[in-house]
Design a protein around this motif. Structure first.
Motif, PDB file in Angstrom:
ATOM      1  N   LEU A  34       0.838  -1.202   0.000  1.00 37.79           N
ATOM      2  CA  LEU A  34       0.000   0.000   0.000  1.00 37.79           C
ATOM      3  C   LEU A  34       0.872   1.252   0.000  1.00 37.79           C
ATOM      4  O   LEU A  34       0.607   2.208  -0.737  1.00 37.79           O
ATOM      5  CB  LEU A  34      -0.949   0.005   1.200  1.00 37.79           C
ATOM      6  CG  LEU A  34      -1.814   1.255   1.368  1.00 37.79           C
ATOM      7  CD1 LEU A  34      -2.694   1.490   0.147  1.00 37.79           C
ATOM      8  CD2 LEU A  34      -2.651   1.150   2.629  1.00 37.79           C
ATOM      9  N   THR A  38       0.872   4.607  -2.251  1.00 36.37           N
ATOM     10  CA  THR A  38       0.511   5.881  -1.632  1.00 36.37           C
ATOM     11  C   THR A  38       1.634   6.919  -1.657  1.00 36.37           C
ATOM     12  O   THR A  38       1.383   8.088  -1.947  1.00 36.37           O
ATOM     13  CB  THR A  38       0.046   5.640  -0.182  1.00 36.37           C
ATOM     14  OG1 THR A  38      -1.005   4.675  -0.191  1.00 36.37           O
ATOM     15  CG2 THR A  38      -0.471   6.912   0.455  1.00 36.37           C
ATOM     16  N   LEU A  42       1.352  10.851  -3.017  1.00 30.07           N
ATOM     17  CA  LEU A  42       1.405  12.011  -2.119  1.00 30.07           C
ATOM     18  C   LEU A  42       2.626  12.891  -2.352  1.00 30.07           C
ATOM     19  O   LEU A  42       2.652  14.047  -1.906  1.00 30.07           O
ATOM     20  CB  LEU A  42       1.374  11.543  -0.664  1.00 30.07           C
ATOM     21  CG  LEU A  42       0.085  10.865  -0.215  1.00 30.07           C
ATOM     22  CD1 LEU A  42       0.214  10.395   1.229  1.00 30.07           C
ATOM     23  CD2 LEU A  42      -1.108  11.792  -0.374  1.00 30.07           C
ATOM     24  N   GLY A  49       1.620   9.950   4.211  1.00 29.16           N
ATOM     25  CA  GLY A  49       0.318   9.444   4.635  1.00 29.16           C
ATOM     26  C   GLY A  49       0.026   9.768   6.088  1.00 29.16           C
ATOM     27  O   GLY A  49      -1.113  10.078   6.456  1.00 29.16           O
ATOM     28  N   SER A 124      -4.637   9.977  -2.388  1.00 22.12           N
ATOM     29  CA  SER A 124      -4.572   8.798  -1.527  1.00 22.12           C
ATOM     30  C   SER A 124      -5.741   7.856  -1.807  1.00 22.12           C
ATOM     31  O   SER A 124      -5.559   6.627  -1.855  1.00 22.12           O
ATOM     32  CB  SER A 124      -4.578   9.242  -0.056  1.00 22.12           C
ATOM     33  OG  SER A 124      -4.511   8.135   0.794  1.00 22.12           O
ATOM     34  N   ASP A 125      -6.929   8.411  -1.997  1.00 23.26           N
ATOM     35  CA  ASP A 125      -8.097   7.588  -2.335  1.00 23.26           C
ATOM     36  C   ASP A 125      -7.861   6.823  -3.634  1.00 23.26           C
ATOM     37  O   ASP A 125      -8.177   5.635  -3.741  1.00 23.26           O
ATOM     38  CB  ASP A 125      -9.355   8.442  -2.462  1.00 23.26           C
ATOM     39  CG  ASP A 125      -9.889   8.944  -1.132  1.00 23.26           C
ATOM     40  OD1 ASP A 125      -9.425   8.479  -0.076  1.00 23.26           O
ATOM     41  OD2 ASP A 125     -10.786   9.819  -1.163  1.00 23.26           O
ATOM     42  N   ALA A 127      -4.928   6.005  -4.904  1.00 24.33           N
ATOM     43  CA  ALA A 127      -3.908   4.988  -4.632  1.00 24.33           C
ATOM     44  C   ALA A 127      -4.536   3.776  -3.943  1.00 24.33           C
ATOM     45  O   ALA A 127      -4.214   2.623  -4.286  1.00 24.33           O
ATOM     46  CB  ALA A 127      -2.788   5.578  -3.777  1.00 24.33           C
ATOM     47  N   GLU A 128      -5.436   4.014  -2.989  1.00 23.13           N
ATOM     48  CA  GLU A 128      -6.106   2.900  -2.314  1.00 23.13           C
ATOM     49  C   GLU A 128      -6.978   2.113  -3.287  1.00 23.13           C
ATOM     50  O   GLU A 128      -7.023   0.881  -3.223  1.00 23.13           O
ATOM     51  CB  GLU A 128      -6.943   3.404  -1.137  1.00 23.13           C
ATOM     52  CG  GLU A 128      -6.112   3.823   0.048  1.00 23.13           C
ATOM     53  CD  GLU A 128      -6.953   4.221   1.254  1.00 23.13           C
ATOM     54  OE1 GLU A 128      -8.175   3.933   1.280  1.00 23.13           O
ATOM     55  OE2 GLU A 128      -6.384   4.820   2.174  1.00 23.13           O
TER      56      GLU A 128
END
Length: 152
Positions: A34, A38, A42, A49, A124-125, A127-128
């Motif tokens: 993850l 992320t 960023l 994060g 980030s959303d 990337a998730e």
């Protein structure tokens, strides 16, 4: 077989069978994977994060002290001071006296903090979503729910 670089998003080799089913091993490697999604997402915002989590926590209708933020995130006070110092140096937060209690300071987002947080959350959303793309929407939601249950 070549070594992976931190930003390499390719799948690692299968784990050794002796540890491949161990929860600690799986959680650690899931977190590392993850982070590989992320961190680059960023990077354009100049924050991590962990700093996104701090900004999101500070963005509360009720002004919070550093100690309040640390408590909500489960971070020790010394670490929180360093995180807030770094965010303040970047111009994303400011400390000011609490109008209700002049003995304590509250931390608030600056305009740049709001802008950076919004962009970083979107990145980030995304990337998730990419990290979880091998799962169905229901499985991704179940994973989040299960982790929430065991983490809290």
């Amino acid at each position: 077989m070549s070594a992976q670089t931190p930003g390499d998003l390719s799948r690692p080799a299968a784990p050794p069978t002796a540890v491949g089913g161990r929860l600690g091993y799986l959680l650690k490697h899931a977190q590392l994977r993850l982070a590989a999604f992320t961190a680059p997402a960023l990077a354009p915002f100049g924050i991590t994060g962990r700093e996104v989590a701090v900004l999101m926590t500070i963005d509360d209708p009720v002004p919070l002290s550093q100690q309040d933020v640390a408590g909500r995130l489960g971070v020790d006070r010394t670490t929180m001071v360093a995180l807030i110092d770094g965010l303040q140096d970047k111009g994303l937060v400011r400390r000011r006296p609490d109008p209700a209690d002049r003995r304590r300071n509250v931390v608030t987002l600056t305009g740049a903090g709001h802008t950076t947080m919004a962009g970083a959350i979107a990145a980030s959303d995304d990337a998730e979503r990419r990290f979880l793309s091998k799962l169905s929407a229901d499985d991704a939601a179940s994973l989040r729910a299960a982790l929430r249950v065991i983490a809290f």
